[in-house]
Design a protein around this motif. Structure first.
Motif, PDB file in Angstrom:
ATOM      1  N   SER A 242       6.995   7.595  -2.644  1.00 27.51           N
ATOM      2  CA  SER A 242       6.369   8.636  -3.456  1.00 27.51           C
ATOM      3  C   SER A 242       4.874   8.361  -3.591  1.00 27.51           C
ATOM      4  O   SER A 242       4.414   7.222  -3.488  1.00 27.51           O
ATOM      5  CB  SER A 242       7.014   8.695  -4.840  1.00 27.51           C
ATOM      6  OG  SER A 242       6.706   7.527  -5.580  1.00 27.51           O
ATOM      7  N   GLN A 243       4.121   9.411  -3.838  1.00 32.36           N
ATOM      8  CA  GLN A 243       2.676   9.286  -3.939  1.00 32.36           C
ATOM      9  C   GLN A 243       2.261   8.350  -5.072  1.00 32.36           C
ATOM     10  O   GLN A 243       1.294   7.592  -4.949  1.00 32.36           O
ATOM     11  CB  GLN A 243       2.046  10.666  -4.153  1.00 32.36           C
ATOM     12  CG  GLN A 243       0.522  10.677  -4.112  1.00 32.36           C
ATOM     13  CD  GLN A 243      -0.028  10.207  -2.773  1.00 32.36           C
ATOM     14  OE1 GLN A 243       0.563  10.507  -1.731  1.00 32.36           O
ATOM     15  NE2 GLN A 243      -1.143   9.497  -2.796  1.00 32.36           N
ATOM     16  N   SER A 244       3.011   8.375  -6.177  1.00 28.75           N
ATOM     17  CA  SER A 244       2.668   7.516  -7.310  1.00 28.75           C
ATOM     18  C   SER A 244       2.785   6.039  -6.947  1.00 28.75           C
ATOM     19  O   SER A 244       2.021   5.204  -7.452  1.00 28.75           O
ATOM     20  CB  SER A 244       3.573   7.829  -8.505  1.00 28.75           C
ATOM     21  OG  SER A 244       4.933   7.598  -8.185  1.00 28.75           O
ATOM     22  N   HIS A 245       3.712   5.696  -6.065  1.00 24.13           N
ATOM     23  CA  HIS A 245       3.852   4.309  -5.626  1.00 24.13           C
ATOM     24  C   HIS A 245       2.715   3.913  -4.689  1.00 24.13           C
ATOM     25  O   HIS A 245       2.192   2.794  -4.757  1.00 24.13           O
ATOM     26  CB  HIS A 245       5.191   4.109  -4.905  1.00 24.13           C
ATOM     27  CG  HIS A 245       6.372   4.195  -5.809  1.00 24.13           C
ATOM     28  ND1 HIS A 245       7.673   4.278  -5.358  1.00 24.13           N
ATOM     29  CD2 HIS A 245       6.446   4.209  -7.175  1.00 24.13           C
ATOM     30  CE1 HIS A 245       8.489   4.346  -6.386  1.00 24.13           C
ATOM     31  NE2 HIS A 245       7.778   4.308  -7.493  1.00 24.13           N
ATOM     32  N   ILE A 246       2.331   4.825  -3.815  1.00 24.03           N
ATOM     33  CA  ILE A 246       1.292   4.523  -2.834  1.00 24.03           C
ATOM     34  C   ILE A 246      -0.065   4.303  -3.503  1.00 24.03           C
ATOM     35  O   ILE A 246      -0.932   3.617  -2.966  1.00 24.03           O
ATOM     36  CB  ILE A 246       1.218   5.656  -1.789  1.00 24.03           C
ATOM     37  CG1 ILE A 246       2.523   5.681  -0.975  1.00 24.03           C
ATOM     38  CG2 ILE A 246       0.031   5.485  -0.857  1.00 24.03           C
ATOM     39  CD1 ILE A 246       2.638   6.849  -0.032  1.00 24.03           C
TER      40      ILE A 246
ATOM     41  N   ASP B 104       6.182  -3.953  -4.357  1.00 21.11           N
ATOM     42  CA  ASP B 104       7.365  -4.027  -5.220  1.00 21.11           C
ATOM     43  C   ASP B 104       8.043  -2.664  -5.310  1.00 21.11           C
ATOM     44  O   ASP B 104       9.266  -2.550  -5.174  1.00 21.11           O
ATOM     45  CB  ASP B 104       6.980  -4.485  -6.629  1.00 21.11           C
ATOM     46  CG  ASP B 104       6.651  -5.967  -6.702  1.00 21.11           C
ATOM     47  OD1 ASP B 104       7.075  -6.706  -5.794  1.00 21.11           O
ATOM     48  OD2 ASP B 104       5.972  -6.375  -7.668  1.00 21.11           O
ATOM     49  N   ALA B 105       7.251  -1.625  -5.564  1.00 22.11           N
ATOM     50  CA  ALA B 105       7.809  -0.290  -5.780  1.00 22.11           C
ATOM     51  C   ALA B 105       8.472   0.272  -4.536  1.00 22.11           C
ATOM     52  O   ALA B 105       9.462   1.004  -4.627  1.00 22.11           O
ATOM     53  CB  ALA B 105       6.704   0.659  -6.256  1.00 22.11           C
ATOM     54  N   ILE B 106       7.935  -0.061  -3.366  1.00 23.79           N
ATOM     55  CA  ILE B 106       8.493   0.467  -2.124  1.00 23.79           C
ATOM     56  C   ILE B 106       9.628  -0.409  -1.600  1.00 23.79           C
ATOM     57  O   ILE B 106      10.688   0.086  -1.217  1.00 23.79           O
ATOM     58  CB  ILE B 106       7.388   0.606  -1.053  1.00 23.79           C
ATOM     59  CG1 ILE B 106       6.411   1.716  -1.450  1.00 23.79           C
ATOM     60  CG2 ILE B 106       8.004   0.900   0.313  1.00 23.79           C
ATOM     61  CD1 ILE B 106       5.239   1.881  -0.495  1.00 23.79           C
ATOM     62  N   LEU B 107       9.418  -1.715  -1.592  1.00 28.65           N
ATOM     63  CA  LEU B 107      10.393  -2.605  -0.973  1.00 28.65           C
ATOM     64  C   LEU B 107      11.648  -2.820  -1.821  1.00 28.65           C
ATOM     65  O   LEU B 107      12.749  -2.928  -1.270  1.00 28.65           O
ATOM     66  CB  LEU B 107       9.749  -3.953  -0.662  1.00 28.65           C
ATOM     67  CG  LEU B 107       8.609  -3.953   0.354  1.00 28.65           C
ATOM     68  CD1 LEU B 107       8.123  -5.371   0.596  1.00 28.65           C
ATOM     69  CD2 LEU B 107       9.044  -3.312   1.665  1.00 28.65           C
TER      70      LEU B 107
ATOM     71  N   VAL C 113      -6.928   0.108  -1.291  1.00 27.12           N
ATOM     72  CA  VAL C 113      -5.948   0.406  -2.330  1.00 27.12           C
ATOM     73  C   VAL C 113      -6.592   0.307  -3.702  1.00 27.12           C
ATOM     74  O   VAL C 113      -6.428   1.173  -4.555  1.00 27.12           O
ATOM     75  CB  VAL C 113      -4.747  -0.557  -2.236  1.00 27.12           C
ATOM     76  CG1 VAL C 113      -3.836  -0.400  -3.445  1.00 27.12           C
ATOM     77  CG2 VAL C 113      -3.963  -0.296  -0.966  1.00 27.12           C
ATOM     78  N   LEU C 114      -7.379  -0.745  -3.910  1.00 30.06           N
ATOM     79  CA  LEU C 114      -8.027  -0.922  -5.209  1.00 30.06           C
ATOM     80  C   LEU C 114      -9.022   0.199  -5.481  1.00 30.06           C
ATOM     81  O   LEU C 114      -9.124   0.707  -6.596  1.00 30.06           O
ATOM     82  CB  LEU C 114      -8.740  -2.278  -5.259  1.00 30.06           C
ATOM     83  CG  LEU C 114      -7.824  -3.507  -5.339  1.00 30.06           C
ATOM     84  CD1 LEU C 114      -8.649  -4.771  -5.245  1.00 30.06           C
ATOM     85  CD2 LEU C 114      -7.020  -3.485  -6.632  1.00 30.06           C
ATOM     86  N   GLN C 115      -9.742   0.625  -4.470  1.00 32.61           N
ATOM     87  CA  GLN C 115     -10.725   1.690  -4.653  1.00 32.61           C
ATOM     88  C   GLN C 115     -10.069   3.027  -4.990  1.00 32.61           C
ATOM     89  O   GLN C 115     -10.623   3.847  -5.697  1.00 32.61           O
ATOM     90  CB  GLN C 115     -11.569   1.847  -3.373  1.00 32.61           C
ATOM     91  CG  GLN C 115     -12.488   0.670  -3.107  1.00 32.61           C
ATOM     92  CD  GLN C 115     -13.130   0.742  -1.746  1.00 32.61           C
ATOM     93  OE1 GLN C 115     -13.010   1.730  -1.032  1.00 32.61           O
ATOM     94  NE2 GLN C 115     -13.817  -0.342  -1.366  1.00 32.61           N
ATOM     95  N   ARG C 116      -8.817   3.214  -4.501  1.00 33.84           N
ATOM     96  CA  ARG C 116      -8.134   4.480  -4.738  1.00 33.84           C
ATOM     97  C   ARG C 116      -7.296   4.461  -6.005  1.00 33.84           C
ATOM     98  O   ARG C 116      -6.762   5.475  -6.419  1.00 33.84           O
ATOM     99  CB  ARG C 116      -7.206   4.793  -3.555  1.00 33.84           C
ATOM    100  CG  ARG C 116      -7.945   5.203  -2.291  1.00 33.84           C
ATOM    101  CD  ARG C 116      -6.988   5.217  -1.127  1.00 33.84           C
ATOM    102  NE  ARG C 116      -5.829   6.068  -1.397  1.00 33.84           N
ATOM    103  CZ  ARG C 116      -5.788   7.377  -1.123  1.00 33.84           C
ATOM    104  NH1 ARG C 116      -6.826   7.977  -0.581  1.00 33.84           N
ATOM    105  NH2 ARG C 116      -4.699   8.079  -1.382  1.00 33.84           N
ATOM    106  N   THR C 117      -7.152   3.278  -6.633  1.00 36.28           N
ATOM    107  CA  THR C 117      -6.328   3.174  -7.822  1.00 36.28           C
ATOM    108  C   THR C 117      -7.117   3.619  -9.045  1.00 36.28           C
ATOM    109  O   THR C 117      -8.156   3.047  -9.358  1.00 36.28           O
ATOM    110  CB  THR C 117      -5.869   1.712  -8.039  1.00 36.28           C
ATOM    111  OG1 THR C 117      -5.168   1.288  -6.850  1.00 36.28           O
ATOM    112  CG2 THR C 117      -4.954   1.605  -9.234  1.00 36.28           C
TER     113      THR C 117
END
Length: 240
Positions: free
Chosen positions: A110-114, A123-126, A232-236
């Motif tokens: 899901s987008q919220s996990h990505i 963690d959320a995906i695996l 990832v950090l920049q998009r969070t």
């Protein structure tokens, strides 16, 4: 639809006791809608659970309908009311597991996990993907092996390609300037790492299994962090 699947469907319909529609002159007519009785559904679920246990214990090739009936606590005749052979059982069980696997990985990606930081994203995906495989060991048995019905392996291969595309799409969001070939290689490598690590996870139980799960996440993190960690950090949204 495979011949075994079609035969199985006919056998199950007969077991449900539903009448066959006929015209006024007695010729077969359009099939009337049938609804499986709750008892029939429960029996099918019982047989599929037994088949999953037998496939995991003996492997698909060495399993038999007699062993499945014995595991389910029913006579072979009862089993044949619903399934004509072992292949039909495997196809039905494989269909159910593949559908649940689609739902599982769809929710995992899901987008919220990505959008989470990399360690939390892993963690959320695996976690749900690993949990599904640990809770359904028959899934691995039915997705591999030369004797597995072709329909199952074909659908699994299609699903594999779909999952790889989802991984590529997620990576492309963090690597917008990377060539498509590079994104594909990273996705392919990450997917292979996951599959190899999952084999080790499935081969252990209890605390040792948990240890291997952490090792798998560590390997995935150390591979992906130099490639996408900063992105990832920049998009969070809540990143400091």
């Amino acid at each position: 639809m495979s011949e075994a699947k079609a035969t199985k469907g006919a056998a199950a319909d007969g077991a449900d006791g539903g009448p066959t529609a006929r015209t006024a002159d007695g010729a077969p007519g359009p099939a009337r809608p049938r609804r499986r009785q709750a008892r029939g559904e429960a029996r099918i679920a019982q047989l599929l659970r037994a088949a999953a246990d037998v496939f995991c214990t003996s492997g698909y090739t060495a399993s038999s309908t007699n062993a499945i009936a014995r595991e389910a606590g029913v006579s072979p005749g009862t089993l044949y009311q619903f399934f004509p052979n072992k292949e039909a059982i495997a196809v039905e069980l494989g269909d159910q597991l593949l559908n649940r696997w689609r739902d599982t990985y769809g929710a995992a990606f899901s987008q919220s996990h990505i959008e989470l930081p990399l360690d939390r994203m892993l963690d959320a995906i695996l976690d749900p993907l690993i949990a599904f495989n640990c809770e359904n060991p028959a899934f691995s048995v039915l997705m591999h092996g030369s004797e597995i019905p072709g329909r199952i392996t074909e659908e699994h291969d299609t699903l594999h390609a779909t999952m790889l595309t989802r991984v590529e799409s997620a990576l492309a969001c963090y690597l917008p300037d990377a060539p498509a070939e590079q994104v594909h290689r990273i996705a392919d490598m990450a997917f292979i790492i996951f599959k190899a690590g999952l084999d080790l996870v499935m081969a252990h139980e209890g605390e040792e299994r948990e240890a291997y799960i952490q090792e798998l996440k560590t390997v995935m993190f150390r591979y992906l962090d130099p490639l996408v960690g900063d992105a990832v950090l920049q998009r969070t949204p809540d990143a400091p």
